[in-house]
Scaffold this motif. Structure first.
Motif, PDB file in Angstrom:
ATOM      1  N   PRO B 231       0.835  -1.209   0.000  1.00 46.45           N
ATOM      2  CA  PRO B 231       0.000   0.000   0.000  1.00 46.45           C
ATOM      3  C   PRO B 231       0.866   1.254   0.000  1.00 46.45           C
ATOM      4  CG  PRO B 231      -0.667  -1.519   1.742  1.00 46.45           C
ATOM      5  CD  PRO B 231       0.591  -2.061   1.169  1.00 46.45           C
ATOM      6  N   ARG B 234       1.266   6.999   3.223  1.00 45.57           N
ATOM      7  CA  ARG B 234       0.649   8.327   3.242  1.00 45.57           C
ATOM      8  C   ARG B 234       1.091   9.101   4.483  1.00 45.57           C
ATOM      9  NH1 ARG B 234      -0.900   8.355  -1.785  1.00 45.57           N
ATOM     10  NH2 ARG B 234      -2.423   6.769  -2.342  1.00 45.57           N
ATOM     11  N   LYS B 240      -6.211   9.965   0.354  1.00 46.98           N
ATOM     12  CA  LYS B 240      -6.177   8.559  -0.063  1.00 46.98           C
ATOM     13  C   LYS B 240      -6.913   8.452  -1.399  1.00 46.98           C
ATOM     14  CE  LYS B 240      -6.286   7.666   4.756  1.00 46.98           C
ATOM     15  NZ  LYS B 240      -7.002   8.806   5.341  1.00 46.98           N
ATOM     16  N   ASP B 307      -5.360   3.410  -3.043  1.00 50.59           N
ATOM     17  CA  ASP B 307      -5.541   2.802  -1.718  1.00 50.59           C
ATOM     18  C   ASP B 307      -6.707   1.820  -1.745  1.00 50.59           C
ATOM     19  OD1 ASP B 307      -3.783   4.527   0.335  1.00 50.59           O
ATOM     20  OD2 ASP B 307      -4.541   5.804  -1.263  1.00 50.59           O
ATOM     21  N   ARG B 331      -4.976  -4.701  -3.643  1.00 46.44           N
ATOM     22  CA  ARG B 331      -5.857  -3.614  -3.236  1.00 46.44           C
ATOM     23  C   ARG B 331      -7.198  -4.154  -2.735  1.00 46.44           C
ATOM     24  NH1 ARG B 331      -1.996  -2.205  -2.846  1.00 46.44           N
ATOM     25  NH2 ARG B 331      -0.760  -0.562  -3.773  1.00 46.44           N
ATOM     26  N   ALA B 373      -6.315   2.016   8.031  1.00 52.29           N
ATOM     27  CA  ALA B 373      -5.222   1.604   7.132  1.00 52.29           C
ATOM     28  C   ALA B 373      -4.949   0.102   7.259  1.00 52.29           C
ATOM     29  CB  ALA B 373      -3.960   2.394   7.453  1.00 52.29           C
ATOM     30  N   ARG B 376      -7.397  -1.861   5.218  1.00 50.70           N
ATOM     31  CA  ARG B 376      -7.071  -1.803   3.789  1.00 50.70           C
ATOM     32  C   ARG B 376      -5.921  -2.763   3.472  1.00 50.70           C
ATOM     33  NH1 ARG B 376      -7.139   3.877   4.701  1.00 50.70           N
ATOM     34  NH2 ARG B 376      -4.904   4.057   4.286  1.00 50.70           N
ATOM     35  N   ARG B 377      -4.899  -2.724   4.321  1.00 53.20           N
ATOM     36  CA  ARG B 377      -3.726  -3.566   4.076  1.00 53.20           C
ATOM     37  C   ARG B 377      -4.106  -5.049   4.164  1.00 53.20           C
ATOM     38  NH1 ARG B 377      -0.656  -2.871   8.740  1.00 53.20           N
ATOM     39  NH2 ARG B 377      -1.783  -4.721   9.429  1.00 53.20           N
TER      40      ARG B 377
END
Lengths: 156, 410
Positions: B231, B234, B240, B307, B331, B373, B376-377
């Motif tokens: 990812p 940021r 994002k 992202d 993703r 985050a 998302r990861r």
């Protein structure tokens, strides 16, 4: 020896026009090939591997509501001196564009892979439009009546 | 085993994903030890379909020389039959063929015959999309032929004065598609096939009363071409990126839902930007970056910069390749609960599924992802694992084809 052919390829609002340009280059390897693209789809430098020139039009779309823009586009096309004009969509506007480009030969490459000649005289354009208009409406009516009257029987 | 693939739309280099799909199937079957041959028409006077640069293909080809579309039916069927006989395959696979498929199936009926459907051509004769008035169409040419015939005429008829039909619509008419006998032939060909291959469960359910040997075989992705990308890092205050790739200018792809979800989100936060492969419209929103059309190589880079990826289709996507590409790139994916997408994205594990066209639900899912985050990861890594184990081409073929081929052999 004849002058080098100059092809204007009007891509219109087709996002993926590169296959068409590649095919045009394959067909006419020695011709001067100019891609005509709208500003939103203006490609990067990589396009010069396929075409010789790039012409970015002033607007994405043209209509009778913008007569000055249409006139400017027609003048720009004429100034290029195309001998052969190709479009990707079969609309009246693009037929007119082919006509005003001043090219002596025009073709429609439709998205289903078919290639058809287009009229390059006003009389041909009007005759073709009338033929399509009358014939097309009759065909529509005939098929509609057929689909309504001749019915598929309920399957067993 | 000797396998003949017959495809009436094949072109190489490919004009679309279906040709790539077919090539992967053939290549992998060859790798598994089968003898594979492609039989495909070369159409004179065509520019997009019906052209094959054989030297670039890893499988042998028997070209069928024909005039341009609509193909002359009898000549096509005769030549395909001769080419198949010359190869003497154990199994024939029909790939793209649209309305001529029924005639080909009848001519090849003494071979074990499998027919693959990439979209909804067996159900929706209008344009294969099964999409009408902004919703999935509940009708089927098989069950409601009269309604579908009228729909076909009403859809294409107004374009006749402009020659505004597609080549496939012309082929439907040229093959007597409106005639009651065509419907009979169409139903019989489905019943007589030894097996059908479709891309999603919904299609299988709609066809199961016509054939009891239907296999759902998904498409795949080349995981080497879409490598995992960590990812993006940021800084606090960085925006994002929510990315939508593909043909976003097509209303069925549902960009309007994403735009409206962005409006909902922008009322509460400004820590995101939506990137879309679309030309900039006059009423551009400040939180959207319009990227225009991008070539495949650049798309791979864009997945790495994003992202979150969104696939908000409002039609019944037969498969949903962009979702798999995004997952292979690591993703998390927010996808609408339609067609093949609902089997690709595991809700809550590799991303979220939301009700198509529901901007509030999509905004809620995006909000969750933007806030976390780690979520998302983790979802991105789970997506990559799923792409590797389920959608890598060799695995797709190894998992589905042995049972499929076995099911049609005498």
């Amino acid at each position: 020896m004849s002058e080098r052919e100059h092809i204007g390829f009007y891509c219109g609002l087709c996002p993926d026009f590169m296959p068409a340009l590649r095919e045009a280059r394959r067909r006419w390897p020695d011709a001067r090939l100019t891609a005509i693209v709208p500003p939103s789809y203006a490609p990067d430098e990589a396009i010069y591997a396929v075409v010789d020139d790039l012409m970015v039009t002033g607007r994405d779309a043209y209509s009778p509501l913008h007569p000055l823009a249409v006139r400017q586009l027609a003048a720009d096309l004429r100034a290029r001196g195309f001998s052969h004009f190709i479009t990707l969509f079969r609309t009246t506007q693009q037929r007119i564009l082919a006509l005003v480009s001043g090219a002596s030969r025009a073709e429609l490459w439709d998205m289903d892979s078919r290639i058809r000649p287009m009229e390059v005289t006003w009389s041909g354009l009007i005759r073709g439009a009338m033929r399509r208009s009358v014939g097309g409406r009759l065909r529509y009516l005939g098929l509609f009546l057929y689909a309504c009257i001749i019915r598929v029987p309920r399957s067993r | 085993m000797r396998l003949a693939f017959v495809d009436l739309e094949f072109s190489w280099p490919p004009p679309g994903g279906a040709q790539i799909h077919l090539l992967h199937d053939m290549t992998e079957l060859r790798r598994l030890g089968h003898e594979v041959r492609l039989i495909a028409p070369l159409a004179e006077g065509s520019w997009r379909f019906g052209r094959i640069e054989e030297e670039a293909l890893p499988v042998p080809v028997t070209p069928i020389l024909l005039a341009s579309r609509p193909f002359p039916r009898d000549e096509l069927v005769r030549k395909v039959r001769a080419a198949v006989d010359a190869f003497a395959p154990d199994v024939v696979m029909l790939a793209f063929g649209f309305y001529l498929k029924a005639h080909l199936a009848a001519a090849l009926s003494d071979y074990p015959l499998i027919s693959r459907y990439y979209t909804y051509e067996m159900i929706c004769v209008r344009d294969f999309l099964l999409y009408r008035d902004e919703h999935a169409c509940p009708n089927s040419f098989l069950d409601t032929p009269n309604r579908c015939r009228r729909c076909f005429v009403r859809f294409w008829g107004p374009g006749f004065p402009q020659e505004g039909t597609s080549g496939f619509a012309d082929e439907f008419l040229a093959n007597g598609g409106l005639h009651p006998a065509f419907h009979r032939l169409w139903v019989e060909h489905l019943r007589n096939l030894d097996a059908l291959v479709v891309t999603n469960e919904m299609t299988r359910q709609r066809l199961e009363k016509y054939n009891d040997n239907i296999h759902v075989v998904p498409g795949g992705v080349s995981i080497e071409r879409f490598p995992y990308r960590p990812p993006p890092e940021r800084e606090p205050g960085d925006k994002k990126i929510i990315f939508m790739s593909g043909r976003a200018d097509d209303q069925m792809k549902g960009f309007h839902t994403l735009r409206r979800a962005g409006e909902v989100l922008s009322e509460k936060r400004d820590d995101f930007e939506i990137w879309v492969t679309l030309a900039k419209p006059p009423n551009a929103r400040p939180f959207i970056r319009y990227l225009g059309w991008r070539e495949q190589d650049e798309l791979r880079r864009l997945y790495g910069e994003a992202d979150i990826c969104v696939v908000p289709s409002v039609w019944e996507e037969p498969f949903g390749l962009v979702a798999v590409e995004a997952m292979a790139s690591g993703r998390p994916v927010c996808a609408s609960r339609v067609g093949g997408l609902q089997s690709i994205v595991v809700d809550g594990e590799t991303g979220f599924l939301f009700t198509g066209d529901n901007r509030f639900e999509l905004a809620h899912c995006l909000g969750l992802m933007l806030d976390h985050a780690a979520l998302r990861r983790d979802m991105g890594m789970a997506g990559r694992r799923r792409a590797e184990t389920v959608y890598d081409w060799p695995r797709v073929v190894e998992r589905h084809y042995p049972a499929l081929l076995e099911s049609v052999l005498p």
